[in-house]
Design a protein around this motif. Structure first.
Motif, mmCIF file in Angstrom:
data_model
loop_
_atom_site.group_PDB
_atom_site.id
_atom_site.type_symbol
_atom_site.label_atom_id
_atom_site.label_comp_id
_atom_site.label_asym_id
_atom_site.label_seq_id
_atom_site.Cartn_x
_atom_site.Cartn_y
_atom_site.Cartn_z
ATOM 1 N N THR A 171 6.196 2.031 9.978
ATOM 2 C CA THR A 171 5.771 3.319 10.244
ATOM 3 C C THR A 171 4.642 3.389 10.960
ATOM 4 O OG1 THR A 171 4.087 3.464 8.323
ATOM 5 C CG2 THR A 171 6.257 3.952 7.728
ATOM 6 N N THR A 172 4.707 4.635 11.821
ATOM 7 C CA THR A 172 3.826 4.729 12.875
ATOM 8 C C THR A 172 3.276 6.177 13.040
ATOM 9 O OG1 THR A 172 5.601 5.727 14.319
ATOM 10 C CG2 THR A 172 5.453 3.362 14.444
ATOM 11 N N ARG A 173 1.783 6.073 13.599
ATOM 12 C CA ARG A 173 1.122 7.205 13.626
ATOM 13 C C ARG A 173 0.423 7.214 15.254
ATOM 14 N NH1 ARG A 173 -2.550 8.799 9.372
ATOM 15 N NH2 ARG A 173 -2.525 10.605 10.194
ATOM 16 N N PRO A 174 0.385 8.274 15.711
ATOM 17 C CA PRO A 174 -0.112 8.100 17.247
ATOM 18 C C PRO A 174 -1.333 7.596 17.410
ATOM 19 C CG PRO A 174 0.729 10.494 16.695
ATOM 20 C CD PRO A 174 1.009 9.491 15.434
ATOM 21 N N PHE A 175 -1.550 6.438 18.016
ATOM 22 C CA PHE A 175 -2.692 5.971 18.513
ATOM 23 C C PHE A 175 -3.219 4.875 17.376
ATOM 24 C CE2 PHE A 175 -3.963 9.778 20.911
ATOM 25 C CZ PHE A 175 -3.760 9.116 22.134
ATOM 26 N N LEU A 176 -2.981 5.191 16.193
ATOM 27 C CA LEU A 176 -3.443 4.164 14.914
ATOM 28 C C LEU A 176 -2.290 3.064 14.706
ATOM 29 C CD1 LEU A 176 -4.473 7.016 12.564
ATOM 30 C CD2 LEU A 176 -5.910 5.864 14.018
ATOM 31 N N SER A 231 -10.126 -15.562 21.162
ATOM 32 C CA SER A 231 -9.162 -14.418 21.505
ATOM 33 C C SER A 231 -9.972 -13.290 21.105
ATOM 34 C CB SER A 231 -7.701 -14.292 21.328
ATOM 35 O OG SER A 231 -7.536 -14.086 20.192
ATOM 36 N N TRP A 232 -9.827 -12.134 21.719
ATOM 37 C CA TRP A 232 -10.737 -10.858 21.190
ATOM 38 C C TRP A 232 -9.806 -9.777 21.843
ATOM 39 C CZ3 TRP A 232 -12.435 -9.966 26.118
ATOM 40 C CH2 TRP A 232 -12.841 -11.342 26.782
ATOM 41 N N GLY A 233 -9.629 -8.616 20.998
ATOM 42 C CA GLY A 233 -9.060 -7.436 21.530
ATOM 43 C C GLY A 233 -9.309 -6.204 20.763
ATOM 44 N N ALA A 234 -9.183 -5.124 21.722
ATOM 45 C CA ALA A 234 -9.195 -3.892 21.498
ATOM 46 C C ALA A 234 -8.079 -2.795 22.043
ATOM 47 C CB ALA A 234 -10.890 -3.177 21.809
ATOM 48 N N THR A 235 -7.892 -1.794 21.207
ATOM 49 C CA THR A 235 -6.532 -1.184 21.479
ATOM 50 C C THR A 235 -6.820 0.467 21.542
ATOM 51 O OG1 THR A 235 -6.037 -0.312 19.378
ATOM 52 C CG2 THR A 235 -5.436 -2.696 19.940
ATOM 53 N N THR A 236 -5.674 1.096 22.180
ATOM 54 C CA THR A 236 -5.989 2.544 22.134
ATOM 55 C C THR A 236 -6.152 3.113 20.749
ATOM 56 O OG1 THR A 236 -3.417 2.295 22.310
ATOM 57 C CG2 THR A 236 -4.462 3.184 23.984
#
Length: 495
Positions: free
Chosen positions: A166-171, A278-283
């Motif tokens: 299931t998807t939600r914008p940005f989240l 490793s390290w990450g950040a997203t929309t």
RNA sequence: CGGGGUGUAGCUCAGUUUGGUAGAGCGCUUGGUUCGGGACCAAGAGGCCGCAGGUUCAAGUCCUGUCACUCCGACCA
């Protein structure tokens, strides 16, 4: 008789006021339905459009501009700490993905596979990268030979694909934009230092730029990244009391190095495995900003990442001199700020609502009366406060207000988090809190994964992190099994 | 992947029960009047009723399938 008439009139008034209200209230109230409120905002603030592609969204110019501002700041921070940008392929051959066991098990259920090139079946299928550890590792194994080649501090900005249910914008979307840093170091200690350094950079970015306070900490074994030795996180709290993982930083130790045979010859002439991070950040950060600062009139953006810091709304712009003055102000202010002048023929009231919806921090109104007085009106998005200021010291006034808005948003968010953070030693209390006033709960834990599992089963909450700088209370017991506690944990329902 | 809801104009929806000429409001276009909290008048443009089959003289409406979105759970950033 009188009563009857009164009632009719009264009902008429009520109906009218409700109709008016409906016209003005373009979005669902967040208290009524938080999820719907969120969806309304992302669409009405023109951040995204739904696409024909399952689970994917179109990021529209205004939404993408927010992302670009985030990228600009973070990328600067990465470069300042010696990192270089690279670009890896978007496809990963199945054999490569499978080299590290924990890693592939973690991601296997959610990868998309490419099986054909044109009409020909591929000899080996490839997945669309869900993350690029394996590609970086493969590359590092080629280019690292000596301790002189270390450290390698790489980062890439790209999109990744995870076949979410299931998807939600940005989240949570099937494809999302992010950055992933991948580094290789000589020793475990150096890798650990890097892991924490990057966690701190994320924390600083959240607090100083997004105006979102974070809890820094370590993930438990159960919650850590597939293939990592340890995972660190910054956790933030949304308006509805749900937690959101803001960014993560992992120390891989030499686990991947062993699987991919990434070795270097050290000063002592010994062949050694590298240690990686490793390290990450997203929309998803955009989702965090929406859910932390937004209100019932729409988005509220921290000035430091707002695509438009100031919108100029001319009043009675058909009148002599108004538009000229507005253009003049725009030109002058654009040297210092991100400014938009809306000279469309929409009514001023419409423009007010529109830019409130879009979360523009400051509005400047300029009309004939102001011009006569050499003034203009400034209105803050966060407090709605209106001030009339002289055109002579406008720049300073705007700078001061933007700065104040940035600080105020942080303080409001911090206050909200404090109000929604609880502490308990009693499991029944814990359940009550989660159900009645969701937020962070600080509770002790024995270290056994079974207790963690039980909390999740019975409350829906998961452990968010073992916080830095807050140690467990002496003699405290586990919230579930009442045995001696090993850690103090933050818990909460999460996005 | 399980459970619920929804697909008709750009948007929000009515019309589906009981099959028979495709609707409203908002938005959009043009012209005019307005402008300090979502303005008004007039004239227009705009739809393969999610998609594919089927039933019928006739389907937005009935049947079957499928896809998408959305909400609630399980999995994840």
């Amino acid at each position: 008789m009188f009563y009857h008439i009164f009632n009719l009139v009264f009902e008429g008034i009520v109906d009218m006021s409700m109709e008016n209200k409906k016209l003005v209230e373009a979005i669902t109230s967040m208290d009524e339905d938080f999820a719907q409120w969120y969806t309304d905002i992302v669409k009405k603030a023109e951040l995204i459009d739904y696409s024909q592609v399952r689970g994917c969204m179109v990021i529209r110019p205004y939404g993408y501009a927010i992302w670009e501002n985030m990228q600009k700041v973070l990328d600067g921070m990465f470069k300042e700490t010696g990192h270089e940008n690279v670009y890896m392929p978007m496809f990963i051959p199945e054999s490569l993905l499978q080299k590290e066991k924990d890693h592939v098990e973690g991601f296997a259920p959610e990868v998309a596979w490419v099986t054909h090139g044109g009409s020909e079946k591929l000899a080996e299928r490839m997945c669309v990268r869900p993350t690029s550890e394996t590609l970086f590792c493969e590359h590092y194994s080629h280019i690292i030979q000596s301790y002189r080649d270390l450290p390698k501090l790489y980062n890439q900005w790209c999109s990744v694909v995870r076949w979410e249910k299931t998807t939600r914008p940005f989240l949570r979307t099937t494809e999302f934009l992010w950055q992933e840093g991948h580094t290789a170091h000589a020793t475990f200690e150096e890798a650990q230092e890097e892991t924490i350094r990057m966690l701190n950079i994320y924390a600083r970015f959240y607090e100083e730029y997004l105006a979102i306070p974070v809890i820094k900490g370590q993930k438990t074994e159960r919650e850590k990244f597939a293939g990592a030795q340890s995972t660190y996180t910054i956790e933030c709290l949304m308006h509805d009391g749900k937690a959101l993982q803001g960014a993560t930083s992992h120390n891989f130790g030499d686990g991947f190095a062993r699987a991919f045979n990434i070795t270097y010859l050290d000063k002592d002439n010994q062949l050694k495995y590298v240690n990686q991070t490793s390290w990450g950040a997203t929309t998803r950060m955009i989702g965090a900003v929406i859910m932390v600062h937004g209100d019932n009139d729409g988005l509220v953006l921290p000035p430091k990442i707002a695509p438009i810091e100031l919108v100029i709304v001319p009043i009675a712009m058909q009148k002599e001199g108004v538009l000229d003055k507005a253009y003049e102000l725009k030109e002058k202010l654009s040297k210092t700020f991100r400014v938009k002048l809306d000279d469309s023929d929409k009514s001023p009231g419409w423009k007010f609502s529109e830019y409130e919806m879009k979360g523009v921090p400051l509005r400047l109104e300029i009309g004939p009366k102001d011009i006569a007085d050499n003034k203009c009106v400034l209105v803050r998005r966060d407090t709605r406060e209106k001030v009339s200021v002289s055109l002579d010291n406008l720049q300073d006034e705007i700078a001061k207000l933007l700065d104040d808005i940035q600080k105020n948003l942080y303080n409001k968010a911090l206050k909200l988090r404090e109000e929604k953070t609880f502490e308990t030693d009693n499991f029944e209390d814990f359940k009550n809190i989660i159900e009645k006033s969701p937020g962070f709960i600080k509770a002790h834990w024995c270290g056994d994964e079974k207790c963690e599992e039980k909390v999740k089963e019975e409350t829906g909450a998961t452990s968010r992190c073992i916080p830095f700088g807050e140690s467990k209370r002496d003699g405290a017991k586990c919230i579930v099994c009442k045995k001696e506690a090993k850690e103090l944990l933050y818990w909460g329902k999460a996005y």
